[in-house]
Design a protein around this motif. Structure first.
Motif, PDB file in Angstrom:
ATOM      1  N   ILE A   1     -20.413 -13.105 -11.765  1.00 26.03           N
ATOM      2  CA  ILE A   1     -19.792 -12.190 -12.451  1.00 26.03           C
ATOM      3  C   ILE A   1     -21.313 -10.268 -11.528  1.00 26.03           C
ATOM      4  CG2 ILE A   1     -20.517  -9.984 -14.523  1.00 26.03           C
ATOM      5  CD1 ILE A   1     -20.178 -11.798 -16.002  1.00 26.03           C
TER       6      ILE A   1
ATOM      7  N   ARG B   1     -19.578 -10.538  -8.175  1.00 29.02           N
ATOM      8  CA  ARG B   1     -18.714  -9.175  -7.784  1.00 29.02           C
ATOM      9  C   ARG B   1     -18.541  -8.085  -7.861  1.00 29.02           C
ATOM     10  NH1 ARG B   1     -12.214 -11.433  -9.373  1.00 29.02           N
ATOM     11  NH2 ARG B   1     -12.331  -9.181  -9.779  1.00 29.02           N
TER      12      ARG B   1
ATOM     13  N   SER C   1     -17.271  -5.164  -6.422  1.00 29.51           N
ATOM     14  CA  SER C   1     -15.971  -4.484  -6.996  1.00 29.51           C
ATOM     15  C   SER C   1     -15.634  -2.970  -7.101  1.00 29.51           C
ATOM     16  CB  SER C   1     -15.898  -5.613  -8.323  1.00 29.51           C
ATOM     17  OG  SER C   1     -16.692  -5.061  -9.605  1.00 29.51           O
ATOM     18  N   ARG C   2     -16.551  -2.814  -7.408  1.00 31.39           N
ATOM     19  CA  ARG C   2     -16.695  -0.698  -7.167  1.00 31.39           C
ATOM     20  C   ARG C   2     -15.883  -0.203  -5.927  1.00 31.39           C
ATOM     21  NH1 ARG C   2     -15.299  -0.537 -12.154  1.00 31.39           N
ATOM     22  NH2 ARG C   2     -15.196   1.526 -11.003  1.00 31.39           N
TER      23      ARG C   2
ATOM     24  N   THR D   1     -11.590  -0.649  -6.213  1.00 32.60           N
ATOM     25  CA  THR D   1     -10.581   0.129  -7.736  1.00 32.60           C
ATOM     26  C   THR D   1      -9.190   1.128  -7.067  1.00 32.60           C
ATOM     27  OG1 THR D   1     -12.008   2.459  -7.452  1.00 32.60           O
ATOM     28  CG2 THR D   1     -13.227  -0.084  -8.824  1.00 32.60           C
ATOM     29  N   PRO D   2      -8.678   0.766  -8.072  1.00 33.87           N
ATOM     30  CA  PRO D   2      -7.586   1.413  -7.732  1.00 33.87           C
ATOM     31  C   PRO D   2      -7.429   3.439  -6.876  1.00 33.87           C
ATOM     32  CG  PRO D   2      -7.134   0.645  -9.577  1.00 33.87           C
ATOM     33  CD  PRO D   2      -8.720   0.683  -9.335  1.00 33.87           C
ATOM     34  N   LYS D   3      -8.914   3.895  -6.968  1.00 33.84           N
ATOM     35  CA  LYS D   3      -9.469   5.220  -7.027  1.00 33.84           C
ATOM     36  C   LYS D   3      -9.380   5.161  -5.055  1.00 33.84           C
ATOM     37  CE  LYS D   3      -9.376   8.460 -10.386  1.00 33.84           C
ATOM     38  NZ  LYS D   3      -9.282   7.700 -12.250  1.00 33.84           N
TER      39      LYS D   3
ATOM     40  N   VAL E   1      -6.585  -7.540  -5.385  1.00 36.02           N
ATOM     41  CA  VAL E   1      -5.235  -6.795  -6.012  1.00 36.02           C
ATOM     42  C   VAL E   1      -4.821  -5.730  -5.315  1.00 36.02           C
ATOM     43  CG1 VAL E   1      -6.259  -6.521  -8.267  1.00 36.02           C
ATOM     44  CG2 VAL E   1      -4.055  -6.818  -7.490  1.00 36.02           C
ATOM     45  N   GLN E   2      -5.396  -4.505  -5.514  1.00 41.35           N
ATOM     46  CA  GLN E   2      -5.296  -3.163  -5.020  1.00 41.35           C
ATOM     47  C   GLN E   2      -4.865  -3.301  -3.671  1.00 41.35           C
ATOM     48  OE1 GLN E   2      -4.116  -2.010  -7.465  1.00 41.35           O
ATOM     49  NE2 GLN E   2      -5.545  -2.385  -9.153  1.00 41.35           N
TER      50      GLN E   2
ATOM     51  N   SER F   1     -18.921  -5.813 -17.772  1.00 44.16           N
ATOM     52  CA  SER F   1     -19.322  -6.995 -16.724  1.00 44.16           C
ATOM     53  C   SER F   1     -18.067  -7.276 -16.225  1.00 44.16           C
ATOM     54  CB  SER F   1     -20.115  -7.856 -17.673  1.00 44.16           C
ATOM     55  OG  SER F   1     -19.675  -8.732 -17.920  1.00 44.16           O
TER      56      SER F   1
ATOM     57  N   ASP G   1     -12.399  -4.237 -13.535  1.00 40.48           N
ATOM     58  CA  ASP G   1     -13.150  -3.629 -12.598  1.00 40.48           C
ATOM     59  C   ASP G   1     -11.665  -2.353 -12.440  1.00 40.48           C
ATOM     60  OD1 ASP G   1     -13.909  -5.790 -11.526  1.00 40.48           O
ATOM     61  OD2 ASP G   1     -12.117  -6.724 -10.851  1.00 40.48           O
ATOM     62  N   SER G   2     -11.867  -1.519 -13.274  1.00 38.25           N
ATOM     63  CA  SER G   2     -11.396  -0.330 -13.874  1.00 38.25           C
ATOM     64  C   SER G   2      -9.609  -0.151 -12.759  1.00 38.25           C
ATOM     65  CB  SER G   2     -11.579   0.910 -12.283  1.00 38.25           C
ATOM     66  OG  SER G   2     -12.842   1.081 -13.013  1.00 38.25           O
ATOM     67  N   HIS G   3      -9.071  -1.111 -13.429  1.00 39.44           N
ATOM     68  CA  HIS G   3      -7.914  -1.711 -12.548  1.00 39.44           C
ATOM     69  C   HIS G   3      -6.901  -0.208 -13.559  1.00 39.44           C
ATOM     70  CE1 HIS G   3      -8.280  -4.850  -9.638  1.00 39.44           C
ATOM     71  NE2 HIS G   3      -8.243  -5.659 -10.707  1.00 39.44           N
TER      72      HIS G   3
ATOM     73  N   VAL H   1      -9.445   5.927 -17.217  1.00 36.22           N
ATOM     74  CA  VAL H   1     -10.632   5.965 -15.978  1.00 36.22           C
ATOM     75  C   VAL H   1     -10.480   6.792 -15.221  1.00 36.22           C
ATOM     76  CG1 VAL H   1     -10.585   5.105 -13.798  1.00 36.22           C
ATOM     77  CG2 VAL H   1      -9.065   3.375 -15.346  1.00 36.22           C
ATOM     78  N   GLY H   2     -11.937   7.136 -15.028  1.00 32.69           N
ATOM     79  CA  GLY H   2     -13.018   8.422 -15.289  1.00 32.69           C
ATOM     80  C   GLY H   2     -12.829   9.268 -13.818  1.00 32.69           C
ATOM     81  N   ASP H   3     -11.938  10.568 -13.109  1.00 25.87           N
ATOM     82  CA  ASP H   3     -11.771  10.963 -12.549  1.00 25.87           C
ATOM     83  C   ASP H   3     -13.156  10.543 -11.429  1.00 25.87           C
ATOM     84  OD1 ASP H   3      -9.178  10.763 -12.028  1.00 25.87           O
ATOM     85  OD2 ASP H   3      -9.182  13.593 -12.896  1.00 25.87           O
TER      86      ASP H   3
ATOM     87  N   ASP I   1     -15.888   8.913 -12.248  1.00 23.69           N
ATOM     88  CA  ASP I   1     -16.880   8.339 -12.526  1.00 23.69           C
ATOM     89  C   ASP I   1     -15.776   6.971 -12.221  1.00 23.69           C
ATOM     90  OD1 ASP I   1     -15.878   7.280 -14.387  1.00 23.69           O
ATOM     91  OD2 ASP I   1     -17.567   7.945 -15.731  1.00 23.69           O
ATOM     92  N   ASP I   2     -14.997   7.056 -12.180  1.00 25.19           N
ATOM     93  CA  ASP I   2     -14.045   5.569 -11.480  1.00 25.19           C
ATOM     94  C   ASP I   2     -14.258   4.748 -12.497  1.00 25.19           C
ATOM     95  OD1 ASP I   2     -11.998   4.362 -10.386  1.00 25.19           O
ATOM     96  OD2 ASP I   2     -13.210   4.270  -8.355  1.00 25.19           O
ATOM     97  N   LEU I   3     -14.784   5.320 -13.387  1.00 20.47           N
ATOM     98  CA  LEU I   3     -15.264   3.736 -15.244  1.00 20.47           C
ATOM     99  C   LEU I   3     -14.650   4.221 -16.082  1.00 20.47           C
ATOM    100  CD1 LEU I   3     -18.644   3.649 -15.146  1.00 20.47           C
ATOM    101  CD2 LEU I   3     -17.615   2.166 -13.924  1.00 20.47           C
TER     102      LEU I   3
END
Lengths: 425, 66
Positions: A107, A110, A114-115, A118-120, A377-378, B8, B11-13, B26-28, B30-32
């Motif tokens: 964890i 990763r 991992s950030r 993300t999709p964004k 994946v994204q 933890s 992954d914000s998918h 998912v926040g614009d 902070d991306d969380l």
């Protein structure tokens, strides 16, 4: 309880017992390399959870979707010490990539990267990826000429696109991509089942060389930071604690290697699948909004990683109560799970619209599931969508020349090379 | 029903946001992942359960209200 839908079995396989089918799959019988799906089907029909005693220990060979998914998420199942062997040759003090870690260390590693996926974040990379697609296909068009011609697509496109994207993101200079491609290929040989001592030695040597390479690159970025992931990792302070160089090495080796190898295979496999189903191809040409579903379906139909291993760490049981003993191994056949007829109707049919609409089937296990679900994946989805869009836009015709296709005998389903005849649009 | 997010694992998918946008966002900035409703209403619960099942990282869980 695993429901078994009976599908017709190829006549040639009807007399084979489950142990024979397993051996032919795992030891890569030539026609199983060409297409493993009829054996997966035969095995799923006769023994969906096939328990085999090998000299090295007990292995459960899984071909059903729900068993495979369970094997990927049960916390009693992990990577144990003896599997896979990557790094075994190198002593316990050496870092191993997070692909083979479990629990909190996994964890933590990763979480460091991992950030960035993300999709964004990936959405913002799309224009850059599209630019790479355009430049690479410009060169391909130039090579085949306006009237069309033959070209090898893996080296000229399927490899070049993902390596350019991950190379830029991580911060690996383009001149070094071919070297690292060779090393990644050699290092990954340890992921094959029954890899012999010679293979493991070669694999470890390659891994050591990659680590040396990234150690030098990290030192370089420490001295002169750039706008890339390595520089960011060098500067990162996670929970007030700096990262060690060895941790950054381990993360970057994995990111870079995993970042192009499977994507290269997915572009090649998808190209074959698309251009051998003209009706589906025409449908996609007519309605590009199908592209996200099309990519999911192409990945379900011919996903690159076909086998993942896990080991039982504590005595546990299947959901129906069948016991699983500590020390036993699980061989998770992702390619079989993605063709399970109880989850995907008519699994041997390519249906690009399968994942469009209100009620899609369960997600395929193309990127695994659970803690180790593919970090990229994204990025992979974006690359594949843009790669296939590019091929559709730029070529009126794509005809596969190779017969037979040059499949690698590997747990990663993909092609050595793919010769095609292209006619530019 | 009480929804719990394991950050933890997340992954914000945004698979969950796609299924139940009134509950997950998912926040614009902070991306969380933000939980908009810890106790989703009856009408949203089926989609929340689907989000739990479809989250590839198993970052979501639902529990009975005390």
């Amino acid at each position: 309880v695993t429901e078994v839908a009976t599908q017709p079995i190829d006549e040639a396989l009807a007399d084979k017992d489950s142990a024979t089918l397993v051996m032919e799959i795992l030891f890569k019988a030539p026609d199983s390399v060409k297409s493993p799906y009829s054996r997966y089907r035969a095995l799923r029909n006769t023994a969906p959870r096939c328990r085999i005693e090998f000299p090295q220990g007990v292995a459960w060979v899984l071909t059903g979707y729900h068993d495979c998914r369970h094997a990927l998420i049960d916390p009693n199942l992990g990577h144990a010490e003896h599997r896979p062997r990557l790094g075994d040759d190198r002593g316990v003090d050496r870092p191993r990539t997070m692909m083979f870690m479990d629990g909190p260390p996994h964890i933590r590693q990763r979480g460091l990267v991992s950030r960035a996926f993300t999709p964004k974040r990936v959405e913002r990379l799309r224009p850059k990826i599209a630019e790479h697609v355009k430049e690479l296909l410009d060169r391909v068009v130039e090579k085949v000429g306006p009237g069309g011609g033959e070209i090898e697509l893996v080296d000229s496109f399927a490899f070049q696109l993902p390596v350019a994207v991950i190379g830029e993101l991580v911060g690996v200079p383009a001149a070094d991509w071919p070297l690292l491609r060779r090393l990644t290929r050699a290092a990954s040989e340890a992921l094959e089942l029954f890899a012999g001592p010679e293979v493991l030695k070669r694999s470890d040597a390659a891994l050591n060389e990659m680590e040396e390479y990234f150690r030098a690159l990290i030192a370089e970025r420490k001295a002169r930071p750039r706008d890339d992931l390595i520089s960011a990792l060098v500067q990162v302070e996670q929970d007030g604690e700096s990262l060690s160089v060895e941790e950054i090495v381990s993360v970057t080796v994995l990111l870079f290697g995993a970042g192009f190898q499977t994507a290269t295979d997915a572009i090649g496999n998808g190209t074959i699948a698309l251009w051998s189903h003209p009706d589906q191809l025409a449908k996609l040409r007519a309605d590009r909004s199908l592209m996200p579903s099309a990519v999911e379906e192409l990945l379900r139909f011919e996903n690159p990683p076909h086998l993942l291993g896990r080991a039982v760490q504590n005595d546990t049981a299947w959901r129906d109560g069948t016991p699983l003993a500590a020390g036993e191994n699980l061989l998770i056949l992702l390619g079989a799970a993605n063709h399970d007829p109880t989850v995907f109707a008519n699994p041997e049919v390519l249906d690009l619209a399968r994942f469009a609409g209100e009620n899609p089937p369960e997600p395929p296990l193309s990127f695994a599931w659970g803690p180790h679900h593919c970090l990229g994946v994204q990025l992979a989805r974006a690359e594949l969508q843009l790669a296939f869009s590019g091929l559709l836009d730029r070529f009126r015709e794509i005809e596969v020349v190779d017969d037979p296709l040059k499949w690698r005998a590997s747990n990663f389903r993909g092609l050595h090379s793919l010769n095609v005849h292209l006619v530019p649009a | 029903m009480r929804v719990v997010v394991d950050y933890s694992r997340c992954d914000s998918h945004a698979v969950c946001m796609g299924l139940a946008p009134d509950v997950f966002e998912v926040g614009d900035e902070d991306d969380l992942l933000h939980l908009l409703q810890e106790h989703p209403p009856e009408a949203a619960r089926e989609k929340v359960r689907e989000a739990v099942r479809r989250c590839p990282k198993l970052a979501l869980s639902v529990h009975d209200d005390e």
